[in-house]
Design a protein around this motif. Structure first.
Motif, PDB file in Angstrom:
ATOM      1  N   ALA A  11     -16.647 -38.040   7.885  1.00 52.50           N
ATOM      2  CA  ALA A  11     -16.682 -39.563   8.191  1.00 52.50           C
ATOM      3  C   ALA A  11     -15.594 -39.992   9.187  1.00 52.50           C
ATOM      4  CB  ALA A  11     -16.520 -40.344   7.047  1.00 52.50           C
ATOM      5  N   ALA A  12     -14.710 -39.573   9.298  1.00 50.86           N
ATOM      6  CA  ALA A  12     -13.625 -39.901  10.193  1.00 50.86           C
ATOM      7  C   ALA A  12     -13.860 -39.276  11.617  1.00 50.86           C
ATOM      8  CB  ALA A  12     -11.910 -39.400   9.671  1.00 50.86           C
ATOM      9  N   MET A  13     -14.371 -38.120  11.769  1.00 48.52           N
ATOM     10  CA  MET A  13     -14.523 -37.358  12.817  1.00 48.52           C
ATOM     11  C   MET A  13     -15.833 -38.143  13.384  1.00 48.52           C
ATOM     12  SD  MET A  13     -14.121 -33.375  12.471  1.00 48.52           S
ATOM     13  CE  MET A  13     -14.974 -33.331  10.745  1.00 48.52           C
ATOM     14  N   MET A  14     -16.665 -38.835  12.935  1.00 51.43           N
ATOM     15  CA  MET A  14     -18.071 -39.597  13.333  1.00 51.43           C
ATOM     16  C   MET A  14     -17.473 -40.683  13.970  1.00 51.43           C
ATOM     17  SD  MET A  14     -20.907 -38.895  10.270  1.00 51.43           S
ATOM     18  CE  MET A  14     -22.100 -39.603  11.139  1.00 51.43           C
ATOM     19  N   LYS A  15     -16.443 -41.168  13.295  1.00 49.20           N
ATOM     20  CA  LYS A  15     -15.916 -42.414  13.815  1.00 49.20           C
ATOM     21  C   LYS A  15     -15.195 -42.354  15.028  1.00 49.20           C
ATOM     22  CE  LYS A  15     -14.830 -45.793  10.242  1.00 49.20           C
ATOM     23  NZ  LYS A  15     -14.604 -45.476   8.881  1.00 49.20           N
ATOM     24  N   GLU A  16     -14.409 -41.131  15.371  1.00 53.58           N
ATOM     25  CA  GLU A  16     -13.451 -41.003  16.516  1.00 53.58           C
ATOM     26  C   GLU A  16     -14.532 -40.220  17.713  1.00 53.58           C
ATOM     27  OE1 GLU A  16     -10.781 -38.069  14.831  1.00 53.58           O
ATOM     28  OE2 GLU A  16     -10.270 -39.291  13.187  1.00 53.58           O
ATOM     29  N   ASP A  17     -15.660 -39.707  17.145  1.00 49.96           N
ATOM     30  CA  ASP A  17     -16.197 -38.812  18.366  1.00 49.96           C
ATOM     31  C   ASP A  17     -17.865 -39.089  18.304  1.00 49.96           C
ATOM     32  OD1 ASP A  17     -17.514 -36.894  19.946  1.00 49.96           O
ATOM     33  OD2 ASP A  17     -16.359 -35.397  19.075  1.00 49.96           O
ATOM     34  N   PRO A  18     -18.211 -40.009  19.133  1.00 51.61           N
ATOM     35  CA  PRO A  18     -19.646 -40.388  19.171  1.00 51.61           C
ATOM     36  C   PRO A  18     -20.617 -39.352  19.494  1.00 51.61           C
ATOM     37  CG  PRO A  18     -18.582 -41.923  20.504  1.00 51.61           C
ATOM     38  CD  PRO A  18     -17.429 -40.960  20.118  1.00 51.61           C
ATOM     39  N   ALA A  19     -20.316 -38.392  19.802  1.00 48.92           N
ATOM     40  CA  ALA A  19     -20.937 -37.045  20.377  1.00 48.92           C
ATOM     41  C   ALA A  19     -21.360 -36.286  18.993  1.00 48.92           C
ATOM     42  CB  ALA A  19     -20.573 -36.330  21.520  1.00 48.92           C
ATOM     43  N   PHE A  20     -20.133 -36.248  18.342  1.00 45.16           N
ATOM     44  CA  PHE A  20     -20.246 -35.441  17.006  1.00 45.16           C
ATOM     45  C   PHE A  20     -21.151 -36.344  15.905  1.00 45.16           C
ATOM     46  CE2 PHE A  20     -18.309 -34.711  12.644  1.00 45.16           C
ATOM     47  CZ  PHE A  20     -18.576 -33.245  12.594  1.00 45.16           C
ATOM     48  N   ALA A  21     -21.159 -37.565  15.745  1.00 45.52           N
ATOM     49  CA  ALA A  21     -21.782 -38.227  15.175  1.00 45.52           C
ATOM     50  C   ALA A  21     -23.239 -38.334  15.536  1.00 45.52           C
ATOM     51  CB  ALA A  21     -21.476 -40.086  15.171  1.00 45.52           C
ATOM     52  N   GLN A  22     -23.516 -38.155  16.968  1.00 42.56           N
ATOM     53  CA  GLN A  22     -25.016 -38.170  17.385  1.00 42.56           C
ATOM     54  C   GLN A  22     -25.473 -36.733  17.062  1.00 42.56           C
ATOM     55  OE1 GLN A  22     -24.945 -38.529  21.447  1.00 42.56           O
ATOM     56  NE2 GLN A  22     -27.214 -39.578  21.576  1.00 42.56           N
ATOM     57  N   ARG A  23     -24.619 -35.543  16.951  1.00 40.19           N
ATOM     58  CA  ARG A  23     -25.146 -34.208  16.800  1.00 40.19           C
ATOM     59  C   ARG A  23     -25.578 -34.243  15.214  1.00 40.19           C
ATOM     60  NH1 ARG A  23     -21.505 -29.149  17.860  1.00 40.19           N
ATOM     61  NH2 ARG A  23     -22.934 -27.675  18.061  1.00 40.19           N
ATOM     62  N   ILE A  24     -24.959 -35.038  14.193  1.00 37.79           N
ATOM     63  CA  ILE A  24     -25.076 -34.904  12.826  1.00 37.79           C
ATOM     64  C   ILE A  24     -26.004 -35.730  12.667  1.00 37.79           C
ATOM     65  CG2 ILE A  24     -24.321 -36.011  10.743  1.00 37.79           C
ATOM     66  CD1 ILE A  24     -21.449 -35.149  11.107  1.00 37.79           C
ATOM     67  N   GLY A  25     -26.664 -36.901  13.533  1.00 32.81           N
ATOM     68  CA  GLY A  25     -27.849 -37.740  13.126  1.00 32.81           C
ATOM     69  C   GLY A  25     -28.833 -36.980  13.553  1.00 32.81           C
ATOM     70  N   LYS A  26     -28.733 -36.263  14.502  1.00 29.09           N
ATOM     71  CA  LYS A  26     -30.048 -35.370  15.041  1.00 29.09           C
ATOM     72  C   LYS A  26     -30.531 -34.261  14.093  1.00 29.09           C
ATOM     73  CE  LYS A  26     -29.539 -31.717  17.527  1.00 29.09           C
ATOM     74  NZ  LYS A  26     -29.174 -30.748  18.747  1.00 29.09           N
ATOM     75  N   VAL A  27     -29.578 -33.651  13.380  1.00 27.48           N
ATOM     76  CA  VAL A  27     -29.782 -32.768  12.283  1.00 27.48           C
ATOM     77  C   VAL A  27     -30.212 -33.409  11.087  1.00 27.48           C
ATOM     78  CG1 VAL A  27     -28.836 -30.612  10.868  1.00 27.48           C
ATOM     79  CG2 VAL A  27     -27.897 -31.097  13.315  1.00 27.48           C
ATOM     80  N   GLN A  28     -29.601 -34.404  10.707  1.00 31.35           N
ATOM     81  CA  GLN A  28     -30.088 -34.991   9.571  1.00 31.35           C
ATOM     82  C   GLN A  28     -31.400 -35.686   9.729  1.00 31.35           C
ATOM     83  OE1 GLN A  28     -26.448 -36.803   7.751  1.00 31.35           O
ATOM     84  NE2 GLN A  28     -27.817 -38.493   7.473  1.00 31.35           N
ATOM     85  N   ALA A  29     -31.840 -36.033  10.749  1.00 25.35           N
ATOM     86  CA  ALA A  29     -33.279 -36.554  11.017  1.00 25.35           C
ATOM     87  C   ALA A  29     -34.172 -35.411  11.017  1.00 25.35           C
ATOM     88  CB  ALA A  29     -33.462 -37.061  12.585  1.00 25.35           C
ATOM     89  N   ALA A  30     -34.010 -34.321  11.459  1.00 23.37           N
ATOM     90  CA  ALA A  30     -34.549 -33.012  11.323  1.00 23.37           C
ATOM     91  C   ALA A  30     -34.834 -32.781   9.762  1.00 23.37           C
ATOM     92  CB  ALA A  30     -34.046 -31.958  12.209  1.00 23.37           C
ATOM     93  N   LEU A  31     -33.858 -32.718   9.188  1.00 20.16           N
ATOM     94  CA  LEU A  31     -33.928 -32.415   7.682  1.00 20.16           C
ATOM     95  C   LEU A  31     -34.712 -33.546   6.857  1.00 20.16           C
ATOM     96  CD1 LEU A  31     -30.206 -31.162   7.122  1.00 20.16           C
ATOM     97  CD2 LEU A  31     -32.368 -29.925   6.578  1.00 20.16           C
TER      98      LEU A  31
END
Length: 100
Positions: A75-95
């Motif tokens: 959660a903290a890394m997602m706040k700090e790093d938009p690219a990381f948050a976007q990457r998580i969003g991409k994988v989560q959408a695929a799942l």
């Protein structure tokens, strides 16, 4: 088709981060494994609403306090790093698309 379960999440995360499934579940604590492992835990919580103890069990019986720490880190890394948050969003959408 493939179901949305712990295995599917571990597969998708290891593929995206370029690590092995075994590595994710192992006790190894190198940074290249720690981050995707924490991400996979986070996704199990988000997508499957799993109990902390169940999530820990999916990673070689890790303690629930380790799981809590992992969820907080992601959660903290997602706040700090938009690219990381976007990457998580991409994988989560695929799942999410595996849901029947």
């Amino acid at each position: 088709g493939p179901a949305l379960n712990t295995y599917a999440i571990q597969q998708a995360v290891s593929k995206e981060w370029g690590v092995t499934n075994e590595g994710l579940r192992s006790k190894t604590r190198t940074k290249n494994l720690t981050v995707p492992r924490q991400v996979a835990m986070f996704m199990m919580r988000e997508l499957l609403s799993m109990q902390l103890v169940e999530i820990g069990a999916a990673f070689g019986g890790r303690d629930h306090s380790t799981v809590i720490h992992s969820l907080e880190r992601v959660a903290a890394m997602m706040k700090e790093d938009p690219a990381f948050a976007q990457r998580i969003g991409k994988v989560q959408a695929a799942l999410e698309s595996l849901r029947n």
